[in-house]
Design a protein around this motif. Structure first.
Motif, PDB file in Angstrom:
ATOM      1  N   GLU A  84       0.785  -1.180   0.206  1.00  0.00           N
ATOM      2  CA  GLU A  84      -0.079   0.054  -0.075  1.00  0.00           C
ATOM      3  C   GLU A  84       0.850   1.220   0.073  1.00  0.00           C
ATOM      4  O   GLU A  84       0.349   2.273  -0.032  1.00  0.00           O
ATOM      5  CB  GLU A  84      -0.864  -0.010   1.178  1.00  0.00           C
ATOM      6  CG  GLU A  84      -1.792  -0.992   1.294  1.00  0.00           C
ATOM      7  CD  GLU A  84      -2.489  -1.100   2.521  1.00  0.00           C
ATOM      8  OE1 GLU A  84      -2.482  -0.288   3.351  1.00  0.00           O
ATOM      9  OE2 GLU A  84      -3.573  -2.275   2.827  1.00  0.00           O
ATOM     10  N   ALA A  85       2.017   1.158   0.297  1.00  0.00           N
ATOM     11  CA  ALA A  85       2.833   2.343   0.437  1.00  0.00           C
ATOM     12  C   ALA A  85       3.161   3.128  -0.818  1.00  0.00           C
ATOM     13  O   ALA A  85       3.249   2.327  -2.186  1.00  0.00           O
ATOM     14  CB  ALA A  85       4.245   1.932   1.131  1.00  0.00           C
ATOM     15  N   ASN A  86       3.115   4.100  -0.923  1.00  0.00           N
ATOM     16  CA  ASN A  86       3.601   5.049  -2.101  1.00  0.00           C
ATOM     17  C   ASN A  86       5.005   5.051  -2.671  1.00  0.00           C
ATOM     18  O   ASN A  86       5.151   4.931  -3.727  1.00  0.00           O
ATOM     19  CB  ASN A  86       3.063   6.662  -1.860  1.00  0.00           C
ATOM     20  CG  ASN A  86       1.863   6.973  -1.540  1.00  0.00           C
ATOM     21  OD1 ASN A  86       0.972   6.207  -1.901  1.00  0.00           O
ATOM     22  ND2 ASN A  86       1.328   7.818  -0.497  1.00  0.00           N
ATOM     23  N   VAL A  87       5.666   4.768  -1.516  1.00  0.00           N
ATOM     24  CA  VAL A  87       7.172   4.689  -1.769  1.00  0.00           C
ATOM     25  C   VAL A  87       7.474   3.155  -1.363  1.00  0.00           C
ATOM     26  O   VAL A  87       7.421   3.229   0.143  1.00  0.00           O
ATOM     27  CB  VAL A  87       8.069   5.663  -1.492  1.00  0.00           C
ATOM     28  CG1 VAL A  87       9.519   5.492  -1.631  1.00  0.00           C
ATOM     29  CG2 VAL A  87       7.741   7.154  -1.807  1.00  0.00           C
ATOM     30  N   PRO A  88       7.988   2.319  -2.121  1.00  0.00           N
ATOM     31  CA  PRO A  88       8.400   0.953  -1.150  1.00  0.00           C
ATOM     32  C   PRO A  88       9.897   1.336  -0.448  1.00  0.00           C
ATOM     33  O   PRO A  88      10.505   1.976  -0.820  1.00  0.00           O
ATOM     34  CB  PRO A  88       8.668   0.091  -2.538  1.00  0.00           C
ATOM     35  CG  PRO A  88       8.857   0.938  -3.520  1.00  0.00           C
ATOM     36  CD  PRO A  88       8.193   2.202  -3.298  1.00  0.00           C
ATOM     37  N   ARG A  89       9.843   0.196   0.570  1.00  0.00           N
ATOM     38  CA  ARG A  89      11.232   0.285   1.259  1.00  0.00           C
ATOM     39  C   ARG A  89      12.343  -0.215   0.377  1.00  0.00           C
ATOM     40  O   ARG A  89      12.065  -0.896  -0.634  1.00  0.00           O
ATOM     41  CB  ARG A  89      11.072  -0.775   2.324  1.00  0.00           C
ATOM     42  CG  ARG A  89       9.934  -0.536   3.400  1.00  0.00           C
ATOM     43  CD  ARG A  89       9.734  -1.752   4.320  1.00  0.00           C
ATOM     44  NE  ARG A  89       8.626  -1.649   5.061  1.00  0.00           N
ATOM     45  CZ  ARG A  89       7.980  -2.647   5.851  1.00  0.00           C
ATOM     46  NH1 ARG A  89       8.308  -3.661   5.510  1.00  0.00           N
ATOM     47  NH2 ARG A  89       6.791  -2.192   6.326  1.00  0.00           N
ATOM     48  N   HIS A  90      13.313   0.745   0.671  1.00  0.00           N
ATOM     49  CA  HIS A  90      14.574   0.343  -0.493  1.00  0.00           C
ATOM     50  C   HIS A  90      15.687   0.919   0.159  1.00  0.00           C
ATOM     51  O   HIS A  90      15.857   1.281   1.133  1.00  0.00           O
ATOM     52  CB  HIS A  90      14.204   1.163  -1.862  1.00  0.00           C
ATOM     53  CG  HIS A  90      13.995   2.750  -1.497  1.00  0.00           C
ATOM     54  ND1 HIS A  90      12.836   3.422  -0.918  1.00  0.00           N
ATOM     55  CD2 HIS A  90      14.877   3.678  -1.605  1.00  0.00           C
ATOM     56  CE1 HIS A  90      13.181   4.509  -0.596  1.00  0.00           C
ATOM     57  NE2 HIS A  90      14.252   4.908  -1.183  1.00  0.00           N
ATOM     58  N   ILE A  91      16.720   0.420  -0.446  1.00  0.00           N
ATOM     59  CA  ILE A  91      18.312   0.946  -0.391  1.00  0.00           C
ATOM     60  C   ILE A  91      18.774   1.806  -1.209  1.00  0.00           C
ATOM     61  O   ILE A  91      18.384   1.696  -2.679  1.00  0.00           O
ATOM     62  CB  ILE A  91      19.069  -0.321  -0.122  1.00  0.00           C
ATOM     63  CG1 ILE A  91      20.303   0.299   0.701  1.00  0.00           C
ATOM     64  CG2 ILE A  91      19.494  -1.078  -1.501  1.00  0.00           C
ATOM     65  CD1 ILE A  91      21.255  -0.902   1.050  1.00  0.00           C
ATOM     66  N   GLN A  92      19.307   2.800  -0.855  1.00  0.00           N
ATOM     67  CA  GLN A  92      20.041   3.984  -2.006  1.00  0.00           C
ATOM     68  C   GLN A  92      21.483   3.880  -1.725  1.00  0.00           C
ATOM     69  O   GLN A  92      22.107   4.038  -0.460  1.00  0.00           O
ATOM     70  CB  GLN A  92      19.267   5.506  -1.744  1.00  0.00           C
ATOM     71  CG  GLN A  92      19.490   6.233  -2.545  1.00  0.00           C
ATOM     72  CD  GLN A  92      18.753   7.553  -2.510  1.00  0.00           C
ATOM     73  OE1 GLN A  92      18.283   7.975  -1.381  1.00  0.00           O
ATOM     74  NE2 GLN A  92      18.877   8.407  -3.489  1.00  0.00           N
TER      75      GLN A  92
END
Length: 461
Positions: A182-190
């Motif tokens: 449901e998140a607009n921005v997924p969990r991620h690594i940068q």
């Protein structure tokens, strides 16, 4: 994006001119370079699985341009605070099939990625070229028009090429607490790779030593003296040199000793003539304990109290002027250089005193008695240290009270005359006895005349 690249290039030029050192020396830092976004990292169900695909480069979204900038401020003890802005283009998003460990890469149509993140960073090995660090913080990330707040954490390494330029590699995990689906921005690594420049150190005097390490921040100096100058070149920095304009010796705090008497010229009252320390470097030719420069008689020994000259005896009575209470009149040692008041002197004074004439019933003098008073005054002046008592007496005519008052007033009148003539008031006292001390009978006129009298007595101390 082309304009953003120009901005980074301009910043690089400015930093190249101003950066000088690192951390506490130059507390500000700016970093810029490229970033990569990997959504597979956030898709794993177990935390340990997050790292299994850490180097899965096929899943990285990379913008082939300068795509991030970070500005940070060192705050002490290895800690710094910074703010990072980044941009990217998302063309693939990796998700995990629910209930499985299978990942699906979905190609998307160049979604725009923006991130603004704050971080607190702690660095290790601050003085080494190899400078790993950890960081935590938070921020906000948008993909196209949709965004989420994130809590961030990560690690990184600075490889310092010089005191002020480093290659920086960093990975930051961005966690959103919303459900991934449901998140607009997924969990991620940068991931970030770029150059870091440190700047902001202050060197007021421009001697290459930062003010915080410069013991003389307002004056250009030498590194071996913590930035302080050595104007006279004697190996002693000006701040420790008592004579910074003259080359000198360490034992004299950088001051010279021209006469070689062991006393620095700055403390030597006679710098060109060897002397003694107790006289500030000046000589004492007659060895009387008084430096020649202060000795009024440098060739003849004498006491300090008389300026180094022998004491005089002006009146030649054997009592030195310093001890002579009457230095201009011969006297005796027993009387501290003043003449002795003999019984003969007292007798003469009383012969005059008994002839003092007062107006009847009054304490005023008759005119014809003035020579008598002046003769007495002359005798008093011959004995400048002696003290006398002036006593008044009357006959028995009249009341006792009236006679007592009259005797006191007449004695006081004689005392006042002498004081007005120059005799010190503290040398004279007066008293009256009225009719209580007759020296003749009051039954005859002759006796009464004798009882009306003034007497002078010597006060012995």
């Amino acid at each position: 994006m082309r304009h953003l690249n120009k901005l980074f290039v301009a910043a690089l030029m400015v930093l190249g001119l101003n950066a000088q050192a690192q951390d506490e020396d130059n507390p500000w830092a700016i970093s810029f370079g490229v970033n990569a976004v990997n959504t597979r990292f956030g898709a794993a169900s177990e935390f340990g699985d997050q790292f299994s695909q850490y180097f899965q480069f096929d899943d990285w979204n990379i913008l082939p341009s300068i795509s991030y900038i970070n500005v940070s401020r060192h705050v002490g003890d290895g800690f710094s605070f910074g703010l990072t802005g980044s941009v990217n283009k998302i063309d693939k998003i990796v998700t995990r099939t629910p209930g499985t460990q299978d990942y699906i890469r979905t190609d998307v149509d160049n979604l725009t990625y923006y991130g603004v993140d704050g971080m607190i960073k702690y660095g290790f090995l601050q003085k080494s070229w190899f400078n790993p660090f950890v960081h935590v913080g938070g921020g906000y990330t948008w993909i196209d028009d949709m965004g989420n707040g994130t809590v961030n954490g990560g690690v990184g390494i600075n490889f310092w090429f010089s005191e002020n330029v480093a290659l920086t590699l960093q990975s930051t995990y961005k966690h959103t607490f919303e459900d991934q689906a449901e998140a607009n921005v997924p969990r991620h690594i940068q991931h970030f790779a770029g150059l870091t420049f440190k700047f902001g150190g202050k060197d007021t005097d421009g001697d290459g030593i930062y003010d915080k390490d410069d013991a003389c921040p307002e004056e250009p100096g030498l590194e071996k003296f913590q930035g302080c100058p050595d104007t006279d070149g004697d190996g002693i920095p000006d701040k420790d040199d008592a004579c910074p304009q003259e080359a000198g010796l360490p034992e004299f705090q950088g001051c010279p000793d021209r006469d070689g008497d062991g006393i620095a010229d700055k403390d030597d009252a006679c710098p060109d003539v060897a002397g003694l320390s107790q006289f500030q470097g000046c000589p004492d030719g007659d060895s009387d304990g008084i430096a020649d420069k202060d000795d009024k008689c440098p060739e003849v020994a004498g006491p300090k109290e008389n300026g180094g000259c022998p004491w005089p005896d002006t009146d030649g009575d054997g009592v030195l002027d310093k001890d002579d209470l009457c230095p201009n009149v011969k006297g005796t040692a027993a009387n501290r250089g003043c003449p002795e008041v003999t019984e003969e002197v007292i007798k003469r004074l009383n012969e005059f005193a008994r002839t003092i004439l007062f107006n009847s019933g009054k304490a005023t003098f008759k005119e014809e008695t003035m020579p008598v008073l002046n003769s007495m005054l002359a005798i008093f002046k011959e004995y400048p240290q002696a003290k006398f008592s002036v006593e008044g007496h009357t006959d028995s005519d009249g009341s006792n009270a009236l006679n007592q008052t009259l005797s006191e007033n007449r004695a006081a009148a004689v005392r006042n005359f002498l004081i007005e003539g120059g005799i010190a008031s503290d040398r004279l006292m007066s008293t009256g006895y009225g009719e209580t001390k007759p020296i003749a009978t009051n039954k005859t006129a002759a006796g009464k005349a004798q009882n009306r009298r003034v007497e002078i007595k010597l006060i012995k101390e």
